[in-house]
Design a protein around this motif. Structure first.
Motif, PDB file in Angstrom:
ATOM      1  N   LEU A 270       0.822  -1.210   0.000  1.00  0.00           N
ATOM      2  CA  LEU A 270       0.000   0.000   0.000  1.00  0.00           C
ATOM      3  C   LEU A 270       0.855   1.259   0.000  1.00  0.00           C
ATOM      4  CD1 LEU A 270      -2.719  -1.084   2.590  1.00  0.00           C
ATOM      5  CD2 LEU A 270      -3.057  -0.759   0.147  1.00  0.00           C
ATOM      6  N   ARG A 271       2.041   1.147   0.601  1.00  0.00           N
ATOM      7  CA  ARG A 271       2.889   2.334   0.691  1.00  0.00           C
ATOM      8  C   ARG A 271       3.401   2.783  -0.678  1.00  0.00           C
ATOM      9  NH1 ARG A 271       8.267   1.676   4.117  1.00  0.00           N
ATOM     10  NH2 ARG A 271       8.693   0.318   2.314  1.00  0.00           N
ATOM     11  N   THR A 272       3.648   1.815  -1.561  1.00  0.00           N
ATOM     12  CA  THR A 272       4.218   2.161  -2.868  1.00  0.00           C
ATOM     13  C   THR A 272       3.307   3.074  -3.685  1.00  0.00           C
ATOM     14  OG1 THR A 272       5.461   0.087  -2.893  1.00  0.00           O
ATOM     15  CG2 THR A 272       5.161   1.213  -4.996  1.00  0.00           C
ATOM     16  N   PRO A 273       2.036   2.710  -3.922  1.00  0.00           N
ATOM     17  CA  PRO A 273       1.182   3.646  -4.692  1.00  0.00           C
ATOM     18  C   PRO A 273       0.875   4.931  -3.923  1.00  0.00           C
ATOM     19  CG  PRO A 273      -0.086   1.776  -3.902  1.00  0.00           C
ATOM     20  CD  PRO A 273       1.332   1.452  -3.636  1.00  0.00           C
ATOM     21  N   LEU A 274       0.787   4.821  -2.616  1.00  0.00           N
ATOM     22  CA  LEU A 274       0.536   6.037  -1.827  1.00  0.00           C
ATOM     23  C   LEU A 274       1.715   6.994  -1.922  1.00  0.00           C
ATOM     24  CD1 LEU A 274      -1.168   4.581   1.379  1.00  0.00           C
ATOM     25  CD2 LEU A 274      -2.247   5.950  -0.401  1.00  0.00           C
ATOM     26  N   ALA A 275       2.924   6.432  -1.841  1.00  0.00           N
ATOM     27  CA  ALA A 275       4.114   7.280  -1.952  1.00  0.00           C
ATOM     28  C   ALA A 275       4.200   7.911  -3.334  1.00  0.00           C
ATOM     29  CB  ALA A 275       5.365   6.449  -1.653  1.00  0.00           C
ATOM     30  N   ALA A 276       3.878   7.101  -4.367  1.00  0.00           N
ATOM     31  CA  ALA A 276       3.918   7.641  -5.725  1.00  0.00           C
ATOM     32  C   ALA A 276       2.897   8.762  -5.901  1.00  0.00           C
ATOM     33  CB  ALA A 276       3.656   6.521  -6.730  1.00  0.00           C
ATOM     34  N   THR A 277       1.706   8.542  -5.377  1.00  0.00           N
ATOM     35  CA  THR A 277       0.668   9.571  -5.467  1.00  0.00           C
ATOM     36  C   THR A 277       1.077  10.820  -4.708  1.00  0.00           C
ATOM     37  OG1 THR A 277      -1.028   7.855  -5.631  1.00  0.00           O
ATOM     38  CG2 THR A 277      -1.762  10.063  -5.019  1.00  0.00           C
ATOM     39  N   GLY A 278       1.623  10.628  -3.503  1.00  0.00           N
ATOM     40  CA  GLY A 278       2.045  11.776  -2.705  1.00  0.00           C
ATOM     41  C   GLY A 278       3.152  12.561  -3.376  1.00  0.00           C
ATOM     42  N   ALA A 279       4.118  11.848  -3.979  1.00  0.00           N
ATOM     43  CA  ALA A 279       5.218  12.544  -4.655  1.00  0.00           C
ATOM     44  C   ALA A 279       4.713  13.321  -5.861  1.00  0.00           C
ATOM     45  CB  ALA A 279       6.269  11.516  -5.079  1.00  0.00           C
ATOM     46  N   THR A 280       3.758  12.722  -6.590  1.00  0.00           N
ATOM     47  CA  THR A 280       3.199  13.417  -7.757  1.00  0.00           C
ATOM     48  C   THR A 280       2.478  14.691  -7.333  1.00  0.00           C
ATOM     49  OG1 THR A 280       2.905  11.292  -8.881  1.00  0.00           O
ATOM     50  CG2 THR A 280       1.655  13.171  -9.718  1.00  0.00           C
ATOM     51  N   VAL A 281       1.650  14.590  -6.297  1.00  0.00           N
ATOM     52  CA  VAL A 281       0.919  15.778  -5.829  1.00  0.00           C
ATOM     53  C   VAL A 281       1.876  16.823  -5.288  1.00  0.00           C
ATOM     54  CG1 VAL A 281      -0.757  16.584  -4.129  1.00  0.00           C
ATOM     55  CG2 VAL A 281      -1.162  14.440  -5.351  1.00  0.00           C
ATOM     56  N   GLU A 282       2.922  16.377  -4.558  1.00  0.00           N
ATOM     57  CA  GLU A 282       3.881  17.323  -3.983  1.00  0.00           C
ATOM     58  C   GLU A 282       4.641  18.070  -5.082  1.00  0.00           C
ATOM     59  OE1 GLU A 282       7.653  17.331  -0.831  1.00  0.00           O
ATOM     60  OE2 GLU A 282       6.527  15.488  -1.250  1.00  0.00           O
TER      61      GLU A 282
ATOM     62  N   ILE B 114       0.986  25.376 -13.905  1.00  0.00           N
ATOM     63  CA  ILE B 114       0.767  24.063 -14.494  1.00  0.00           C
ATOM     64  C   ILE B 114      -0.113  24.237 -15.725  1.00  0.00           C
ATOM     65  CG2 ILE B 114      -0.112  21.735 -14.109  1.00  0.00           C
ATOM     66  CD1 ILE B 114       0.233  22.120 -11.150  1.00  0.00           C
ATOM     67  N   ASP B 115       0.423  23.779 -16.857  1.00  0.00           N
ATOM     68  CA  ASP B 115      -0.395  23.875 -18.065  1.00  0.00           C
ATOM     69  C   ASP B 115      -1.331  22.679 -18.159  1.00  0.00           C
ATOM     70  OD1 ASP B 115       1.135  21.711 -18.877  1.00  0.00           O
ATOM     71  OD2 ASP B 115       2.477  22.946 -20.101  1.00  0.00           O
ATOM     72  N   LEU B 116      -2.129  22.646 -19.185  1.00  0.00           N
ATOM     73  CA  LEU B 116      -3.150  21.613 -19.327  1.00  0.00           C
ATOM     74  C   LEU B 116      -2.539  20.223 -19.486  1.00  0.00           C
ATOM     75  CD1 LEU B 116      -6.121  20.905 -19.595  1.00  0.00           C
ATOM     76  CD2 LEU B 116      -5.951  21.371 -22.068  1.00  0.00           C
ATOM     77  N   GLN B 117      -1.462  20.100 -20.291  1.00  0.00           N
ATOM     78  CA  GLN B 117      -0.860  18.790 -20.526  1.00  0.00           C
ATOM     79  C   GLN B 117      -0.232  18.220 -19.250  1.00  0.00           C
ATOM     80  OE1 GLN B 117      -1.147  16.967 -23.268  1.00  0.00           O
ATOM     81  NE2 GLN B 117      -0.069  15.314 -22.185  1.00  0.00           N
ATOM     82  N   GLU B 118       0.443  19.092 -18.494  1.00  0.00           N
ATOM     83  CA  GLU B 118       1.040  18.645 -17.239  1.00  0.00           C
ATOM     84  C   GLU B 118      -0.043  18.205 -16.252  1.00  0.00           C
ATOM     85  OE1 GLU B 118       3.308  22.031 -16.149  1.00  0.00           O
ATOM     86  OE2 GLU B 118       5.163  21.288 -17.076  1.00  0.00           O
ATOM     87  N   THR B 119      -1.130  18.928 -16.253  1.00  0.00           N
ATOM     88  CA  THR B 119      -2.238  18.555 -15.366  1.00  0.00           C
ATOM     89  C   THR B 119      -2.797  17.192 -15.727  1.00  0.00           C
ATOM     90  OG1 THR B 119      -2.823  20.900 -15.101  1.00  0.00           O
ATOM     91  CG2 THR B 119      -4.492  19.245 -14.487  1.00  0.00           C
ATOM     92  N   ARG B 120      -2.948  16.964 -17.014  1.00  0.00           N
ATOM     93  CA  ARG B 120      -3.450  15.669 -17.454  1.00  0.00           C
ATOM     94  C   ARG B 120      -2.483  14.542 -17.086  1.00  0.00           C
ATOM     95  NH1 ARG B 120      -7.661  15.471 -20.950  1.00  0.00           N
ATOM     96  NH2 ARG B 120      -6.909  13.432 -21.688  1.00  0.00           N
ATOM     97  N   ASP B 121      -1.166  14.794 -17.244  1.00  0.00           N
ATOM     98  CA  ASP B 121      -0.171  13.769 -16.885  1.00  0.00           C
ATOM     99  C   ASP B 121      -0.231  13.450 -15.389  1.00  0.00           C
ATOM    100  OD1 ASP B 121       0.614  13.697 -19.499  1.00  0.00           O
ATOM    101  OD2 ASP B 121       2.349  15.031 -19.215  1.00  0.00           O
ATOM    102  N   ILE B 122      -0.356  14.502 -14.585  1.00  0.00           N
ATOM    103  CA  ILE B 122      -0.431  14.303 -13.128  1.00  0.00           C
ATOM    104  C   ILE B 122      -1.675  13.523 -12.760  1.00  0.00           C
ATOM    105  CG2 ILE B 122      -0.752  15.496 -10.925  1.00  0.00           C
ATOM    106  CD1 ILE B 122       1.036  17.750 -12.043  1.00  0.00           C
ATOM    107  N   LEU B 123      -2.789  13.881 -13.362  1.00  0.00           N
ATOM    108  CA  LEU B 123      -4.035  13.185 -13.057  1.00  0.00           C
ATOM    109  C   LEU B 123      -3.982  11.728 -13.528  1.00  0.00           C
ATOM    110  CD1 LEU B 123      -6.696  15.937 -13.882  1.00  0.00           C
ATOM    111  CD2 LEU B 123      -5.944  15.132 -11.637  1.00  0.00           C
ATOM    112  N   GLN B 124      -3.353  11.471 -14.674  1.00  0.00           N
ATOM    113  CA  GLN B 124      -3.220  10.105 -15.148  1.00  0.00           C
ATOM    114  C   GLN B 124      -2.357   9.268 -14.200  1.00  0.00           C
ATOM    115  OE1 GLN B 124      -1.757  10.461 -19.151  1.00  0.00           O
ATOM    116  NE2 GLN B 124      -3.783  10.946 -20.030  1.00  0.00           N
TER     117      GLN B 124
END
Length: 469
Positions: free
Chosen positions: A235-247, A255-265
Motif C-alpha cells: 500500500l505504501r508504494t502507490p501512496l508514496a507515488a501519489t504523494g510525490a506526484t501531488v507534492e 501548471i499547463d493543461l498537458q502537465e495537469t493531465r499527466d499528473i491526473l493520469q
C-alpha cells in the motif's frame, strides 16, 4: 517462539495448567488405588480372623460346663494360656508341649485370645498377648486396639455358651496389624515416589505438548505479522507515488493543461492499483470467513476457458509467447459453482503464467474425470524451485520479486486461486521444474454439497443434461 514474551508466558501457563490437572487426576487415582488396596486387605484380614475365631469357638463351646469356668482341656488346647482368676487354675503361664494337641494358630506371633465371663472380667489369655492392651471389656463385634507401644490390633468378639445353652462369657480373638501396616506403608511409599516421578515426566511432557499445540498458533501469528508488513509495503508504494506526484505539482509555479493531465493520469494509475489491491484483500478476507454468499449456478467451463484464452491472447502476443487451449471433449463440462469466481480463478492462472514465461508458450487444458472437472495451465516459463513450491500460495509471496513488480503483480494472484478452489471444494496441485516450466492443476467436483431445497433440485436436474449451457 520462546523469544516472544507473550507466547513464552502463554506456553508456561498452558504447561502449568496441564501439569496441575494431570497431577490432580493422578493423585485421585493413587488415592483411589490405595483405598481399594486397604479395603481389600481389611476384608481379607476380617475373613481370616473370623475363620480362626470360628474354628476356636466351635472347638471350645461344646466342652464348656459351667459359666465363667475355663475347663482343664483349655490348657491342652492352648499350651501357652495364662489363667487370670480362674476357679481351677492359678494365673501362671503354661509351657507348650509338643505331644499335646494344639491349635497351631495360637503359636503364631500375630494372634492372641482372651476369655471374659458374663460380667466382663478377664479370665484368661493365650497366644502372643501384647503388653498394655486395654483389659476393659467391650462387647462390640469388631474393634481396633492399640497396646502400650502404640502397635495396632484388630479383634473380633464372640459369645460362648455351655453345652446346655447357658451364657458362659465371651471370647476375643485378635491379630497384630504390624505386618498389615508395613505393607500399607510400602504401598504409600511406592505411590508417593511413583506420583513424584510421574509428575516430573508430566511436567516435561506438558512443556513439550504445550509447545507443540502452540506451534500452529505461532505460525499463524507470524503469518499475520508478515501479511501486515507486506500489505503495508504494497500500500505504501502507490501512496508514496501519489504523494510525490501531488507534492511535485504543488511546487510548480504554473501548471499547463498537458502537465495537469499527466499528473491526473499518474494519480489515476496509482488509484487503480490501490483499488485492485484492496479489492483482492477484501475478496480473500470474505473467502477466509466464508461470509460471502456465492450465487451457485451451472457453469460451462468450456466457455470460460475459450473466453479467457481469447481475452489474454493479445497480452501473450505482446509478451512474445503463444497462448492456446486444448479441449478434447465432445460434450461441454458443466459444474455447479460461481461463474465470476471461476472466471477469476482461470484468469489468475493465465496471467501468472504469462508473467513468468519469458519465451515459449502456454496451454490451457480442460479435461474431466469421474468426479472432477480438471483445468490445467501449463507453461514453459522459469519454473519454481522445490523449496518455494510450499510458499507460492502465501499472500504477497513472489517467486521473482523484480519481475512481478515490473508487470504490476502484487503477490495475491495464487492466494486467490487457492481460496476460490477451496470455496468450490476443489483440489489444487503444482508440478514444476526450474528452467522447464510449471503446470497448475485444478480439480473441481461436479457435486457441491452446499445447495439445498428447490434450487438444488432444479440445478441438479439441469446438470443431468450435459448439453445444457
Amino acid at each position: 517462539m520462546n523469544q516472544n514474551k507473550l507466547f513464552r508466558l502463554t506456553r508456561v501457563r498452558l504447561a502449568l495448567y496441564y501439569a496441575i490437572v494431570m497431577g490432580l487426576i493422578l493423585s485421585l487415582c493413587a488415592f483411589s488405588f490405595y483405598q481399594a488396596v486397604f479395603h481389600a486387605h481389611v476384608v481379607a484380614l476380617d475373613s481370616e480372623i473370623e475363620s480362626v475365631a470360628g474354628t476356636l469357638h466351635d472347638s471350645i463351646e461344646l466342652k464348656l460346663q459351667e459359666p465363667g469356668r475355663l475347663e482343664p482341656f483349655a490348657s491342652k488346647l492352648f499350651p501357652n494360656i495364662d489363667n487370670c482368676g480362674s476357679q481351677s487354675v492359678n494365673c501362671t503361664q503354661q509351657q507348650s508341649n509338643s505331644q499335646r494337641h494344639i491349635l497351631g494358630i495360637t503359636t503364631k506371633n500375630s494372634y492372641y485370645i482372651r476369655f471374659f465371663d458374663t460380667s466382663g472380667r478377664l479370665i484368661a489369655n493365650a497366644g502372643s498377648y501384647p503388653d498394655g492392651l486395654p483389659e476393659i471389656f467391650n462387647q462390640k463385634t469388631w474393634q481396633f486396639l492399640k497396646d502400650a507401644k502404640g502397635k495396632d490390633y484388630h479383634q473380633i468378639t464372640l459369645s460362648l455358651h455351655t453345652h446346655d445353652n447357658q451364657d458362659w462369657g465371651y471370647m476375643q480373638v485378635g491379630r497384630s496389624l504390624e505386618e498389615f501396616n508395613h505393607y500399607l506403608d510400602s504401598v504409600k511409599v511406592i505411590l508417593v515416589l511413583g506420583l513424584l516421578v510421574a509428575m516430573a515426566m508430566i511436567a516435561g511432557a506438558s512443556w513439550w505438548l504445550s509447545g507443540l499445540a502452540m506451534q500452529p498458533i505461532y505460525q499463524s501469528y507470524r503469518q499475520i505479522q508478515q501479511f501486515t508488513a507486506d500489505a503495508a509495503h504494497e500500500l505504501r508504494t502507490p501512496l508514496a507515488a501519489t504523494g510525490a506526484t501531488v507534492e511535485s505539482a504543488l511546487l510548480m509555479p504554473e501548471i499547463d493543461l498537458q502537465e495537469t493531465r499527466d499528473i491526473l493520469q499518474t494519480i489515476q494509475r496509482q488509484n487503480q492499483r490501490l483499488t485492485a489491491l484492496v479489492g483482492d484483500l477484501l475478496m480473500l478476507a470474505r473467502l477466509d470467513r466464508q461470509s460471502q454468499k456465492l450465487q451457485w449456478e451451472i457453469c460451462c467451463l468450456n466457455d470460460i476457458v475459450d473466453d479467457l484464452v481469447e481475452e489474454f491472447e493479445a497480452m501473450a502476443i505482446a509478451a512474445g509467447i503463444k497462448l492456446k487451449s486444448s479441449i478434447q471433449l465432445n460434450e461441454p463440462v458443466n459444474i455447479v459453482g460461481n461463474s465470476d469466481q471461476l472466471y477469476r480463478l482461470v484468469a489468475n492462472l493465465i496471467v501468472n503464467a504469462i508473467q513468468y514465461t519469458p519465451s515459449g508458450g502456454i496451454t490451457v487444458f480442460l479435461e474431466r474425470s469421474e468426479h472432477y472437472a480438471v483445468i490445467k495451465v501449463q507453461d514453459t516459463g522459469i519454473g519454481i524451485s522445490k523449496h518455494e513450491l510450499t510458499r507460492i500460495f502465501d499472500r504477497f509471496y513472489r517467486v521473482s520479486s523484480d519481475r512481478s513488480r515490473q508487470t504490476g503483480g502484487s503477490g495475491l494472484g495464487l492466494a486467490i486461486v487457492q481460496a476460490i478452489t477451496q470455496a468450490h471444494h476443489g483440489i489444487i496441485d503444482v508440478q514444476s521444474e526450474l528452467g522447464k516450466g510449471s503446470t497448475f492443476t485444478i480439480q473441481l467436483p461436479f457435486h457441491i454439497h452446499t445447495l439445498n431445497g428447490v434450487r438444488s433440485n432444479y440445478l441438479l436436474k439441469m446438470f443431468s443434461h450435459p448439453t445444457h449451457k
